[in-house]
Scaffold this motif. Structure first.
Motif, PDB file in Angstrom:
ATOM      1  N   ASN A  18      52.168  52.523  41.962  1.00  0.00           N
ATOM      2  CA  ASN A  18      51.366  52.128  43.044  1.00  0.00           C
ATOM      3  C   ASN A  18      49.621  52.153  42.580  1.00  0.00           C
ATOM      4  O   ASN A  18      48.971  53.091  43.499  1.00  0.00           O
ATOM      5  CB  ASN A  18      51.621  53.376  44.247  1.00  0.00           C
ATOM      6  CG  ASN A  18      51.215  52.966  45.448  1.00  0.00           C
ATOM      7  OD1 ASN A  18      51.092  51.641  45.822  1.00  0.00           O
ATOM      8  ND2 ASN A  18      51.140  53.652  46.447  1.00  0.00           N
ATOM      9  N   LYS A  19      49.393  51.486  41.861  1.00  0.00           N
ATOM     10  CA  LYS A  19      48.128  51.696  41.217  1.00  0.00           C
ATOM     11  C   LYS A  19      47.058  50.929  42.139  1.00  0.00           C
ATOM     12  O   LYS A  19      45.658  51.404  42.298  1.00  0.00           O
ATOM     13  CB  LYS A  19      47.823  50.952  39.802  1.00  0.00           C
ATOM     14  CG  LYS A  19      48.539  52.077  38.979  1.00  0.00           C
ATOM     15  CD  LYS A  19      48.266  51.554  37.451  1.00  0.00           C
ATOM     16  CE  LYS A  19      46.737  51.560  36.950  1.00  0.00           C
ATOM     17  NZ  LYS A  19      46.300  51.237  35.541  1.00  0.00           N
ATOM     18  N   GLY A  20      47.403  50.264  42.900  1.00  0.00           N
ATOM     19  CA  GLY A  20      46.662  49.382  43.748  1.00  0.00           C
ATOM     20  C   GLY A  20      45.266  48.552  42.994  1.00  0.00           C
ATOM     21  O   GLY A  20      44.243  48.607  43.460  1.00  0.00           O
ATOM     22  N   VAL A  21      45.802  47.967  42.012  1.00  0.00           N
ATOM     23  CA  VAL A  21      44.650  47.009  41.309  1.00  0.00           C
ATOM     24  C   VAL A  21      45.242  45.575  41.722  1.00  0.00           C
ATOM     25  O   VAL A  21      46.277  45.206  41.684  1.00  0.00           O
ATOM     26  CB  VAL A  21      44.648  47.254  39.893  1.00  0.00           C
ATOM     27  CG1 VAL A  21      44.290  48.823  39.463  1.00  0.00           C
ATOM     28  CG2 VAL A  21      46.089  47.098  39.273  1.00  0.00           C
ATOM     29  N   ALA A  22      44.245  44.738  41.490  1.00  0.00           N
ATOM     30  CA  ALA A  22      44.636  43.428  41.709  1.00  0.00           C
ATOM     31  C   ALA A  22      44.287  42.719  40.136  1.00  0.00           C
ATOM     32  O   ALA A  22      43.445  43.296  39.294  1.00  0.00           O
ATOM     33  CB  ALA A  22      43.431  42.378  42.393  1.00  0.00           C
ATOM     34  N   ILE A  23      45.202  41.597  39.963  1.00  0.00           N
ATOM     35  CA  ILE A  23      45.058  41.055  38.651  1.00  0.00           C
ATOM     36  C   ILE A  23      44.932  39.622  38.372  1.00  0.00           C
ATOM     37  O   ILE A  23      45.193  38.788  39.633  1.00  0.00           O
ATOM     38  CB  ILE A  23      46.570  41.169  37.718  1.00  0.00           C
ATOM     39  CG1 ILE A  23      47.833  40.718  38.586  1.00  0.00           C
ATOM     40  CG2 ILE A  23      46.691  43.016  37.523  1.00  0.00           C
ATOM     41  CD1 ILE A  23      49.033  41.047  37.693  1.00  0.00           C
ATOM     42  N   TYR A  24      44.318  39.295  37.379  1.00  0.00           N
ATOM     43  CA  TYR A  24      43.884  37.829  37.361  1.00  0.00           C
ATOM     44  C   TYR A  24      43.847  37.501  35.765  1.00  0.00           C
ATOM     45  O   TYR A  24      44.027  38.199  34.942  1.00  0.00           O
ATOM     46  CB  TYR A  24      42.358  37.773  37.679  1.00  0.00           C
ATOM     47  CG  TYR A  24      42.107  38.185  38.972  1.00  0.00           C
ATOM     48  CD1 TYR A  24      42.201  37.217  40.239  1.00  0.00           C
ATOM     49  CD2 TYR A  24      41.430  39.518  38.992  1.00  0.00           C
ATOM     50  CE1 TYR A  24      41.809  37.816  41.552  1.00  0.00           C
ATOM     51  CE2 TYR A  24      41.183  40.060  40.444  1.00  0.00           C
ATOM     52  CZ  TYR A  24      41.409  39.229  41.607  1.00  0.00           C
ATOM     53  OH  TYR A  24      41.138  39.972  42.819  1.00  0.00           O
ATOM     54  N   PHE A  25      43.623  36.025  35.574  1.00  0.00           N
ATOM     55  CA  PHE A  25      43.072  35.843  34.142  1.00  0.00           C
ATOM     56  C   PHE A  25      41.643  35.204  34.228  1.00  0.00           C
ATOM     57  O   PHE A  25      41.141  35.123  35.249  1.00  0.00           O
ATOM     58  CB  PHE A  25      43.889  34.660  33.593  1.00  0.00           C
ATOM     59  CG  PHE A  25      43.830  33.451  34.319  1.00  0.00           C
ATOM     60  CD1 PHE A  25      42.929  32.480  33.766  1.00  0.00           C
ATOM     61  CD2 PHE A  25      44.452  32.571  35.436  1.00  0.00           C
ATOM     62  CE1 PHE A  25      42.683  31.167  34.217  1.00  0.00           C
ATOM     63  CE2 PHE A  25      44.317  31.444  36.120  1.00  0.00           C
ATOM     64  CZ  PHE A  25      43.147  30.604  35.392  1.00  0.00           C
ATOM     65  N   TRP A  26      41.144  35.201  33.096  1.00  0.00           N
ATOM     66  CA  TRP A  26      39.510  34.793  33.192  1.00  0.00           C
ATOM     67  C   TRP A  26      39.295  33.910  32.080  1.00  0.00           C
ATOM     68  O   TRP A  26      40.094  33.707  30.981  1.00  0.00           O
ATOM     69  CB  TRP A  26      38.962  35.907  32.970  1.00  0.00           C
ATOM     70  CG  TRP A  26      37.262  35.641  32.814  1.00  0.00           C
ATOM     71  CD1 TRP A  26      36.386  35.732  33.647  1.00  0.00           C
ATOM     72  CD2 TRP A  26      36.639  35.535  31.457  1.00  0.00           C
ATOM     73  NE1 TRP A  26      35.130  35.400  33.433  1.00  0.00           N
ATOM     74  CE2 TRP A  26      35.182  35.351  31.845  1.00  0.00           C
ATOM     75  CE3 TRP A  26      36.687  35.563  30.082  1.00  0.00           C
ATOM     76  CZ2 TRP A  26      34.151  35.059  31.022  1.00  0.00           C
ATOM     77  CZ3 TRP A  26      35.955  35.325  29.289  1.00  0.00           C
ATOM     78  CH2 TRP A  26      34.441  35.129  29.543  1.00  0.00           C
ATOM     79  N   ARG A  27      38.788  32.652  32.570  1.00  0.00           N
ATOM     80  CA  ARG A  27      38.499  31.509  31.406  1.00  0.00           C
ATOM     81  C   ARG A  27      37.127  30.946  32.177  1.00  0.00           C
ATOM     82  O   ARG A  27      36.777  30.782  33.028  1.00  0.00           O
ATOM     83  CB  ARG A  27      39.467  30.710  31.484  1.00  0.00           C
ATOM     84  CG  ARG A  27      39.306  29.418  30.519  1.00  0.00           C
ATOM     85  CD  ARG A  27      40.534  28.415  30.638  1.00  0.00           C
ATOM     86  NE  ARG A  27      40.270  27.378  29.733  1.00  0.00           N
ATOM     87  CZ  ARG A  27      40.455  27.175  28.556  1.00  0.00           C
ATOM     88  NH1 ARG A  27      40.803  28.186  27.883  1.00  0.00           N
ATOM     89  NH2 ARG A  27      40.215  26.143  27.776  1.00  0.00           N
ATOM     90  N   THR A  28      36.379  30.305  31.000  1.00  0.00           N
ATOM     91  CA  THR A  28      35.168  29.968  31.237  1.00  0.00           C
ATOM     92  C   THR A  28      35.391  28.383  30.918  1.00  0.00           C
ATOM     93  O   THR A  28      36.191  28.033  30.105  1.00  0.00           O
ATOM     94  CB  THR A  28      33.891  30.448  30.464  1.00  0.00           C
ATOM     95  OG1 THR A  28      34.039  29.887  29.109  1.00  0.00           O
ATOM     96  CG2 THR A  28      33.750  31.765  30.526  1.00  0.00           C
ATOM     97  N   TYR A  29      34.323  27.325  31.478  1.00  0.00           N
ATOM     98  CA  TYR A  29      34.571  25.937  31.117  1.00  0.00           C
ATOM     99  C   TYR A  29      34.261  25.672  29.764  1.00  0.00           C
ATOM    100  O   TYR A  29      34.551  24.687  29.193  1.00  0.00           O
ATOM    101  CB  TYR A  29      33.639  25.292  31.834  1.00  0.00           C
ATOM    102  CG  TYR A  29      34.259  25.076  33.468  1.00  0.00           C
ATOM    103  CD1 TYR A  29      35.166  24.291  33.632  1.00  0.00           C
ATOM    104  CD2 TYR A  29      33.823  26.022  34.561  1.00  0.00           C
ATOM    105  CE1 TYR A  29      35.954  24.206  35.043  1.00  0.00           C
ATOM    106  CE2 TYR A  29      34.140  25.862  35.738  1.00  0.00           C
ATOM    107  CZ  TYR A  29      35.243  24.949  36.125  1.00  0.00           C
ATOM    108  OH  TYR A  29      35.678  24.879  37.172  1.00  0.00           O
ATOM    109  N   ALA A  30      33.676  26.666  28.895  1.00  0.00           N
ATOM    110  CA  ALA A  30      33.288  26.495  27.535  1.00  0.00           C
ATOM    111  C   ALA A  30      34.461  26.880  26.689  1.00  0.00           C
ATOM    112  O   ALA A  30      34.424  26.758  25.481  1.00  0.00           O
ATOM    113  CB  ALA A  30      31.881  27.430  27.294  1.00  0.00           C
ATOM    114  N   GLY A  31      35.647  27.628  27.595  1.00  0.00           N
ATOM    115  CA  GLY A  31      36.754  27.746  26.591  1.00  0.00           C
ATOM    116  C   GLY A  31      36.997  29.387  26.410  1.00  0.00           C
ATOM    117  O   GLY A  31      37.945  29.674  25.554  1.00  0.00           O
ATOM    118  N   GLN A  32      36.151  30.173  26.611  1.00  0.00           N
ATOM    119  CA  GLN A  32      36.222  31.636  26.513  1.00  0.00           C
ATOM    120  C   GLN A  32      37.328  32.168  27.422  1.00  0.00           C
ATOM    121  O   GLN A  32      37.292  31.793  28.685  1.00  0.00           O
ATOM    122  CB  GLN A  32      34.987  32.435  26.728  1.00  0.00           C
ATOM    123  CG  GLN A  32      34.131  32.064  25.557  1.00  0.00           C
ATOM    124  CD  GLN A  32      32.830  33.040  25.584  1.00  0.00           C
ATOM    125  OE1 GLN A  32      33.135  34.182  25.617  1.00  0.00           O
ATOM    126  NE2 GLN A  32      31.664  32.459  25.470  1.00  0.00           N
TER     127      GLN A  32
END
Length: 374
Positions: free
Chosen positions: A307-321
């Motif tokens: 029950n950590k209550g965190v949101a999760i995502y991925f991260w990417r830039t248009y430069a490819g990082q």
């Protein structure tokens, strides 16, 4: 008996409905029966498949519903999504009988949540039971033994019947039956899906693109469906506990990608069964994707159970990082990159540290993965 994280004794309350969601064959009924076997409460257990129970609890007849539960401290209903208007029936139970506790299970959050959502506002607690998590298997295996079995988890997943199967072939048979007889059958009964073959083709496309950004228009083109239909199918698959969508993280910076999403499977074994691929890791070219999917699923389970209550995502830039998984919550921001081998040299994403100087960053691999999920 494999020990599960949830303890119903700590979760049940009078005048509240405990709703237990989760895929079929994940152990909901087993967990419920184990609790009932040891409880001191006087209980009644019924199934939503029972037509008489369907008639009573969907009747909205106060007298009939009260008579059904009279004299009991606990009512438990397995597969409650089969009962029409179940939410209204449960509302009558908890409103009219102040000393009653109710537990219901369902294999589809799509179906059951539609029936109980509004009537039980403020009257329910919802939990999800997943395939076995590493933090649950830690009770059976020590850390060394878990690492020794990591290849099996990547290929066959963590459904209880898969974990307890005695042979490799036994695991394959369990997964094939699970996919063909339960998961897909359940999904196809939801929301009047017309083409089972197109749905299967869509799932296979997702299976081959685990960890990659997905474009709805590209998927629609490949399975010959319109974008709205593909979006609806993906939503149903998610609410049926087959896949999970991961969106892009951004603080409104122009160089960050948020228009696409990634999709992961809640269980590696289901993913591999869909594409009939059970080869050992040495004989396949998707080990990195398997490890990434496994890490995502395990983190999802651990966060839900704790029950950590965190949101999760991925991260990417248009430069490819890019970074595979971002956790945001409780004032913290952390990035995790998944690499099967600890020997793979990975460049740190400079823009991540530049844009988010207070954030953490860690590479997770087969040597240290247990620190990430336990």
């Amino acid at each position: 008996m494999l020990k599960r994280f949830y303890n119903f004794n700590r979760l049940i309350k009078k005048q509240k409905v405990l709703v237990v969601y989760g895929p079929r064959r994940v152990g909901k009924t087993t967990l419920l029966n184990e609790f009932l076997k040891n409880t001191k409460l006087k209980y009644k257990l019924d199934s939503g498949d029972n037509m008489k129970i369907q008639q009573i609890l969907s009747s909205q007849d106060f007298k009939q519903i009260k008579e059904y539960a009279e004299g009991y401290n606990l009512i438990a209903i397995d597969e409650a999504q089969q009962i029409p208007n179940i939410g209204l029936g449960l509302k009558i139970l908890v409103d009219q009988m102040p000393n009653l506790t109710v537990i219901v299970t369902g294999s589809s959050s799509f179906d059951l949540s539609q029936k109980i959502g509004e009537p039980l506002t403020g009257r329910k607690k919802t939990i999800i039971l997943f395939p076995l998590a590493q933090m649950e298997l830690r009770d059976k295996f020590n850390k060394y033994e878990l690492k020794e079995r990591l290849e099996d988890f990547l290929i066959f997943g963590s459904y209880p019947e898969v974990i307890t199967a005695k042979s490799r072939q036994g695991k394959i048979e369990v997964l094939e039956e699970l996919v063909n007889s339960y998961l897909l059958k359940d999904v196809l009964t939801l929301d009047k899906i017309k083409s089972s073959q197109q749905l299967l083709n869509l799932l296979k496309l997702i299976a081959f693109q685990v960890g990659s950004q997905v474009s709805l228009s590209e998927l629609a083109s490949q399975v010959k469906l319109d974008v709205k239909t593909v979006d609806r199918y993906l939503d149903i698959l998610e609410k049926s506990f087959v896949i999970k969508r991961l969106g892009g993280f951004s603080r409104n910076l122009r160089q960050e990608v948020i228009s696409k999403a990634k999709y992961y499977f809640l269980d590696n074994g289901v993913r591999n069964a869909l594409i009939s691929q059970f080869n050992k890791l040495n004989d396949r070219n998707d080990t990195g994707a398997l490890f990434e999917n496994f890490m995502f699923a395990e983190k999802l389970k651990a966060n839900a159970y704790k029950n950590k209550g965190v949101a999760i995502y991925f991260w990417r830039t248009y430069a490819g990082q890019e970074i595979d998984l971002i956790e945001e919550g409780q004032g913290n921001l952390s990035g995790y990159e998944f690499k099967w081998s600890a020997k793979i040299k990975t460049k740190s994403p400079k823009d991540w540290f530049k844009n988010y100087p207070q954030a953490k960053y860690k590479i997770v691999h087969q040597e240290n993965y247990l620190d990430f999920v336990l």
